[in-house]
Design a protein around this motif. Structure first.
Motif, PDB file in Angstrom:
ATOM      1  N   LEU A   1       0.823  -1.209   0.000  1.00  0.00           N
ATOM      2  CA  LEU A   1       0.000   0.000   0.000  1.00  0.00           C
ATOM      3  C   LEU A   1       0.860   1.263   0.000  1.00  0.00           C
ATOM      4  CD1 LEU A   1      -2.834  -1.050   2.464  1.00  0.00           C
ATOM      5  CD2 LEU A   1      -2.990  -0.803  -0.024  1.00  0.00           C
ATOM      6  N   MET A   2       1.941   1.249   0.783  1.00  0.00           N
ATOM      7  CA  MET A   2       2.852   2.397   0.805  1.00  0.00           C
ATOM      8  C   MET A   2       3.503   2.582  -0.567  1.00  0.00           C
ATOM      9  SD  MET A   2       2.980   3.957   3.748  1.00  0.00           S
ATOM     10  CE  MET A   2       3.175   3.839   5.497  1.00  0.00           C
ATOM     11  N   LEU A   3       3.881   1.478  -1.197  1.00  0.00           N
ATOM     12  CA  LEU A   3       4.498   1.548  -2.522  1.00  0.00           C
ATOM     13  C   LEU A   3       3.542   2.188  -3.525  1.00  0.00           C
ATOM     14  CD1 LEU A   3       6.768   0.832  -4.521  1.00  0.00           C
ATOM     15  CD2 LEU A   3       5.776  -1.453  -4.686  1.00  0.00           C
ATOM     16  N   ILE A   4       2.296   1.758  -3.519  1.00  0.00           N
ATOM     17  CA  ILE A   4       1.297   2.342  -4.424  1.00  0.00           C
ATOM     18  C   ILE A   4       1.125   3.828  -4.131  1.00  0.00           C
ATOM     19  CG2 ILE A   4      -1.163   2.346  -5.033  1.00  0.00           C
ATOM     20  CD1 ILE A   4      -1.061  -0.744  -4.440  1.00  0.00           C
ATOM     21  N   ASN A   5       1.007   4.174  -2.859  1.00  0.00           N
ATOM     22  CA  ASN A   5       0.861   5.570  -2.440  1.00  0.00           C
ATOM     23  C   ASN A   5       2.029   6.415  -2.950  1.00  0.00           C
ATOM     24  OD1 ASN A   5      -0.508   7.590  -1.060  1.00  0.00           O
ATOM     25  ND2 ASN A   5       0.255   7.014   0.944  1.00  0.00           N
ATOM     26  N   LEU A   6       3.224   5.889  -2.837  1.00  0.00           N
ATOM     27  CA  LEU A   6       4.420   6.637  -3.227  1.00  0.00           C
ATOM     28  C   LEU A   6       4.587   6.722  -4.740  1.00  0.00           C
ATOM     29  CD1 LEU A   6       6.613   5.281  -0.372  1.00  0.00           C
ATOM     30  CD2 LEU A   6       6.078   7.696  -0.764  1.00  0.00           C
ATOM     31  N   ILE A   7       4.134   5.711  -5.453  1.00  0.00           N
ATOM     32  CA  ILE A   7       4.165   5.785  -6.920  1.00  0.00           C
ATOM     33  C   ILE A   7       3.249   6.919  -7.384  1.00  0.00           C
ATOM     34  CG2 ILE A   7       3.446   4.598  -9.034  1.00  0.00           C
ATOM     35  CD1 ILE A   7       4.505   1.989  -7.714  1.00  0.00           C
ATOM     36  N   VAL A   8       2.052   6.996  -6.808  1.00  0.00           N
ATOM     37  CA  VAL A   8       1.131   8.088  -7.157  1.00  0.00           C
ATOM     38  C   VAL A   8       1.750   9.440  -6.793  1.00  0.00           C
ATOM     39  CG1 VAL A   8      -1.132   9.116  -6.686  1.00  0.00           C
ATOM     40  CG2 VAL A   8      -0.927   6.639  -6.989  1.00  0.00           C
ATOM     41  N   ALA A   9       2.384   9.518  -5.612  1.00  0.00           N
ATOM     42  CA  ALA A   9       3.019  10.773  -5.195  1.00  0.00           C
ATOM     43  C   ALA A   9       4.129  11.173  -6.167  1.00  0.00           C
ATOM     44  CB  ALA A   9       3.585  10.633  -3.782  1.00  0.00           C
ATOM     45  N   ALA A  10       4.945  10.206  -6.583  1.00  0.00           N
ATOM     46  CA  ALA A  10       6.027  10.504  -7.521  1.00  0.00           C
ATOM     47  C   ALA A  10       5.466  10.968  -8.865  1.00  0.00           C
ATOM     48  CB  ALA A  10       6.917   9.277  -7.708  1.00  0.00           C
ATOM     49  N   LEU A  11       4.426  10.290  -9.357  1.00  0.00           N
ATOM     50  CA  LEU A  11       3.813  10.689 -10.628  1.00  0.00           C
ATOM     51  C   LEU A  11       3.186  12.072 -10.538  1.00  0.00           C
ATOM     52  CD1 LEU A  11       2.238   7.286 -11.711  1.00  0.00           C
ATOM     53  CD2 LEU A  11       4.232   8.431 -12.708  1.00  0.00           C
ATOM     54  N   MET A  12       2.609  12.394  -9.377  1.00  0.00           N
ATOM     55  CA  MET A  12       2.034  13.725  -9.177  1.00  0.00           C
ATOM     56  C   MET A  12       3.129  14.784  -9.250  1.00  0.00           C
ATOM     57  SD  MET A  12       1.622  16.384  -6.722  1.00  0.00           S
ATOM     58  CE  MET A  12       2.165  15.577  -5.254  1.00  0.00           C
TER      59      MET A  12
ATOM     60  N   LEU B   1       6.037  14.572 -10.721  1.00  0.00           N
ATOM     61  CA  LEU B   1       6.523  14.657 -12.109  1.00  0.00           C
ATOM     62  C   LEU B   1       5.495  15.339 -13.004  1.00  0.00           C
ATOM     63  CD1 LEU B   1       8.123  11.111 -12.377  1.00  0.00           C
ATOM     64  CD2 LEU B   1       9.341  13.295 -12.240  1.00  0.00           C
ATOM     65  N   GLY B   2       4.204  15.059 -12.776  1.00  0.00           N
ATOM     66  CA  GLY B   2       3.143  15.628 -13.593  1.00  0.00           C
ATOM     67  C   GLY B   2       2.919  17.111 -13.373  1.00  0.00           C
ATOM     68  N   THR B   3       3.264  17.607 -12.198  1.00  0.00           N
ATOM     69  CA  THR B   3       3.076  19.034 -11.918  1.00  0.00           C
ATOM     70  C   THR B   3       4.312  19.858 -12.263  1.00  0.00           C
ATOM     71  OG1 THR B   3       3.729  18.718  -9.609  1.00  0.00           O
ATOM     72  CG2 THR B   3       1.371  18.657 -10.096  1.00  0.00           C
ATOM     73  N   GLY B   4       5.318  19.211 -12.828  1.00  0.00           N
ATOM     74  CA  GLY B   4       6.498  19.943 -13.253  1.00  0.00           C
ATOM     75  C   GLY B   4       7.576  20.082 -12.198  1.00  0.00           C
ATOM     76  N   ASP B   5       7.450  19.369 -11.089  1.00  0.00           N
ATOM     77  CA  ASP B   5       8.480  19.438 -10.050  1.00  0.00           C
ATOM     78  C   ASP B   5       9.777  18.753 -10.468  1.00  0.00           C
ATOM     79  OD1 ASP B   5       6.718  20.760  -8.406  1.00  0.00           O
ATOM     80  OD2 ASP B   5       6.134  18.970  -7.288  1.00  0.00           O
ATOM     81  N   GLY B   6       9.688  17.918 -11.491  1.00  0.00           N
ATOM     82  CA  GLY B   6      10.869  17.229 -11.984  1.00  0.00           C
ATOM     83  C   GLY B   6      11.330  16.136 -11.038  1.00  0.00           C
ATOM     84  N   LEU B   7      12.467  15.567 -11.364  1.00  0.00           N
ATOM     85  CA  LEU B   7      13.020  14.472 -10.577  1.00  0.00           C
ATOM     86  C   LEU B   7      13.375  14.927  -9.166  1.00  0.00           C
ATOM     87  CD1 LEU B   7      13.723  11.501 -10.683  1.00  0.00           C
ATOM     88  CD2 LEU B   7      15.991  12.118 -11.502  1.00  0.00           C
ATOM     89  N   GLY B   8      13.794  16.169  -9.021  1.00  0.00           N
ATOM     90  CA  GLY B   8      14.115  16.689  -7.695  1.00  0.00           C
ATOM     91  C   GLY B   8      12.914  16.706  -6.773  1.00  0.00           C
ATOM     92  N   GLY B   9      11.765  17.051  -7.306  1.00  0.00           N
ATOM     93  CA  GLY B   9      10.545  17.075  -6.501  1.00  0.00           C
ATOM     94  C   GLY B   9      10.010  15.682  -6.202  1.00  0.00           C
ATOM     95  N   ALA B  10      10.245  14.748  -7.111  1.00  0.00           N
ATOM     96  CA  ALA B  10       9.741  13.383  -6.953  1.00  0.00           C
ATOM     97  C   ALA B  10      10.735  12.466  -6.247  1.00  0.00           C
ATOM     98  CB  ALA B  10       9.403  12.798  -8.324  1.00  0.00           C
ATOM     99  N   ALA B  11      11.950  12.948  -6.021  1.00  0.00           N
ATOM    100  CA  ALA B  11      13.020  12.089  -5.513  1.00  0.00           C
ATOM    101  C   ALA B  11      12.675  11.417  -4.190  1.00  0.00           C
ATOM    102  CB  ALA B  11      14.319  12.883  -5.372  1.00  0.00           C
ATOM    103  N   HIS B  12      12.099  12.161  -3.251  1.00  0.00           N
ATOM    104  CA  HIS B  12      11.793  11.588  -1.937  1.00  0.00           C
ATOM    105  C   HIS B  12      10.791  10.439  -2.066  1.00  0.00           C
ATOM    106  CE1 HIS B  12      11.423  11.386   2.372  1.00  0.00           C
ATOM    107  NE2 HIS B  12      10.109  11.501   2.268  1.00  0.00           N
ATOM    108  N   ALA B  13       9.756  10.641  -2.852  1.00  0.00           N
ATOM    109  CA  ALA B  13       8.753   9.592  -3.046  1.00  0.00           C
ATOM    110  C   ALA B  13       9.362   8.387  -3.761  1.00  0.00           C
ATOM    111  CB  ALA B  13       7.567  10.142  -3.842  1.00  0.00           C
ATOM    112  N   ILE B  14      10.221   8.632  -4.733  1.00  0.00           N
ATOM    113  CA  ILE B  14      10.864   7.539  -5.458  1.00  0.00           C
ATOM    114  C   ILE B  14      11.789   6.747  -4.533  1.00  0.00           C
ATOM    115  CG2 ILE B  14      12.512   6.994  -7.295  1.00  0.00           C
ATOM    116  CD1 ILE B  14      11.295   9.418  -8.845  1.00  0.00           C
TER     117      ILE B  14
END
Length: 135
Positions: free
Chosen positions: A87-98, A100-113
């Protein structure tokens, strides 16, 4: 090094440290989301649009908050460990995609990834012997 060679004898202690650390941090981040109310849950749940789901944003946001808060507690005690990690993995995949989708780039998604990678590995390793599951 001979000095560090015996540390592999303490892998269950290492898993306990990981579980407690991640659990505390997910409770810390999840509790305010859980207490944020329906507008907060809707805002969080709208992140599901990045995986193609556009309905029930309040429900998805509440489920994300519950997963973080209560999942963190279950991580600490080591109960239902693998389902919680999934469940945490699914939650974090959605967070990472969010991110990336909002333009935060890899730096913004890094923690979730990074956390997603950790939970993906923990699914295979299990909680260790210092847990309620004792696997």
């Amino acid at each position: 090094m001979a000095l560090l060679g015996n540390l592999s004898n303490y892998k269950n202690l290492g898993l306990l440290v990981i579980r407690i650390g991640l659990g505390i941090m997910f409770i810390y981040h999840g509790y305010p989301k859980l207490m944020g109310g329906t507008q907060n849950w809707k805002d969080i749940g709208e992140s599901m649009k990045y995986v193609g789901i556009h309905f029930w944003p309040v429900v998805w946001g509440l489920l994300a908050a519950v997963t973080e808060c209560f999942g963190g507690f279950l991580l600490i005690i080591g109960l239902a460990f693998r389902p919680v990690c999934i469940l945490m993995l699914i939650n974090l995949i959605v967070a990472a995609l969010m991110h990336l989708g909002t333009g935060d780039g890899l730096g913004g998604a890094a923690h979730a990834i990074e956390d997603a990678i950790m939970f993906a590995g923990l699914i295979f390793i299990g909680p260790g012997k210092y847990s309620v599951d004792k696997k």
